[in-house]
Design an enzyme around this catalytic site. Sequence first.
Site, mmCIF file in Angstrom:
data_model
loop_
_atom_site.group_PDB
_atom_site.id
_atom_site.type_symbol
_atom_site.label_atom_id
_atom_site.label_comp_id
_atom_site.label_asym_id
_atom_site.label_seq_id
_atom_site.Cartn_x
_atom_site.Cartn_y
_atom_site.Cartn_z
ATOM 1 N N SER A 135 22.060 21.484 27.297
ATOM 2 C CA SER A 135 23.348 21.337 27.952
ATOM 3 C C SER A 135 24.497 21.162 26.959
ATOM 4 O O SER A 135 25.646 21.367 27.311
ATOM 5 C CB SER A 135 23.316 20.159 28.933
ATOM 6 O OG SER A 135 23.267 18.949 28.242
ATOM 7 N N LYS A 172 26.837 14.345 27.616
ATOM 8 C CA LYS A 172 27.895 15.235 28.103
ATOM 9 C C LYS A 172 29.223 14.866 27.468
ATOM 10 O O LYS A 172 29.393 13.778 26.933
ATOM 11 C CB LYS A 172 28.048 15.097 29.632
ATOM 12 C CG LYS A 172 26.842 15.563 30.467
ATOM 13 C CD LYS A 172 26.744 17.060 30.537
ATOM 14 C CE LYS A 172 25.539 17.478 31.368
ATOM 15 N NZ LYS A 172 24.262 16.988 30.791
#
Lengths: 216, 216
Positions: A135, A172
């Site tokens: 990610s 993130k």
Amino acid sequence: MQGLTKRQEQTLDFIRRSIEERGYPPTLREIGEYMGIRSTNGVNDHLRALERKGYLRREDMKSRALKLVEKFVEDAAPPAAKVSDEDLVEVRVLGRVAAGLPLYAEENVVDTIRVDRMLVRGGRDVFGLRVSGDSMIEAGILSGDYIFVKRQATAERGDIVVALIGDEATVKYYFPERDYVRFQPANAQMAPILVRATDFKATMLLGKVVGVYRRL
Amino acid sequence: MQGLTKRQEQTLDFIRRSIEERGYPPTLREIGEYMGIRSTNGVNDHLRALERKGYLRREDMKSRALKLVEKFVEDAAPPAAKVSDEDLVEVRVLGRVAAGLPLYAEENVVDTIRVDRMLVRGGRDVFGLRVSGDSMIEAGILSGDYIFVKRQATAERGDIVVALIGDEATVKYYFPERDYVRFQPANAQMAPILVRATDFKATMLLGKVVGVYRRL
DNA sequence: TTGACGTCTTAACACCCGTTCAGTATCCTC
DNA sequence: GAGGATACTGAACGGGTGTTAAGACGTCAA
């Protein structure tokens, strides 16, 4: 007849450096790995040549029993810059991110590694994690990388953070917006995760990523 | 506390003499024979004690991999109580890649950092570099990252290597082809560098990248 | 007395390491 | 063109070597 070939000289150099820097001579296979020689016999050929030409002495059937003939030993006193132990930080590696884990459990310490404080500025409250998934690939964080996380409950806009979202820890980008918090992957194929500001608790932020390490 | 027992001192003396006179350290069994110890484990106990007290360093599973800690070679100053150093590797950071640099100059050591051996497998012959430029961005190596390079003159196809091309050190993928060597950037916007096999010398390869570190 | 530590034994294990043999290939010299 | 270095590959063998487990014995301090 005393001249050395290029490869022989490289071999001799490597042995010399090994003794100077490590304190003991290399094995045949260590020389081979450095020289890109897959066969121990290939290395042995070089050693025999060096021995025959008088640059080296060996003893039979002993590991690392290489000795440079004296006139060829360079006595260059290495400075050996000493570093004090106070520059070291112990980092506990707690587990994997994106793997549903009880992060705070003491038993969960996978490993403890020590690195220079220079590398993980941010003080002592730093822990390590192993990354799973792609990610954050566009931020240069790949699956399998270690990340070093400074434990803190808040972050600046744009920081890379570790957050607990639905019992899973993920890495993130952190973007607080007006009504929600956006956790943005660095991967064009993945959608951001939105958390309503009313649902967002500071405890969801586990910390801020201050370092990335990858072993190749 | 930090003082040595009689047997421990004898052990240390023997190791010291062995290195001085033969050029390489003894094995467990050689020490045992000299000390009149029939068991390798008995010797091992002494070595562990010497290591713990800071007089000696060892590397796992290597024959004759004994190294006297330098400050004790001459003076007998008591060691500062320290966490066992055996797992640490000292890495010298030499400069920046892609910056036209005399890599081997001793003066060029920018910094010395220590990291756990676990992180830089590949032994002691590792040095560090700072990366400039985006040529390896798709491999997760960004500008400003530190890379750890194991010094070796050859590499496997597909390895990420540091090579000296026209007086400049660069980081690239290594792809040997039939008539040339292709140094491939990990950046779709950049062209590979081709070096004719006849022009290619092994000394152009400075080493193989074994680790990447990024500070955020 | 208990416990920690130093010292050493016997035993077994698994990997490390030098050695050797059998080839292949290139380059050079006579 | 034969012969001899140089420079390897690949494989196998066997002893070398560090490691670990389990235990014994003594000393010394708490």
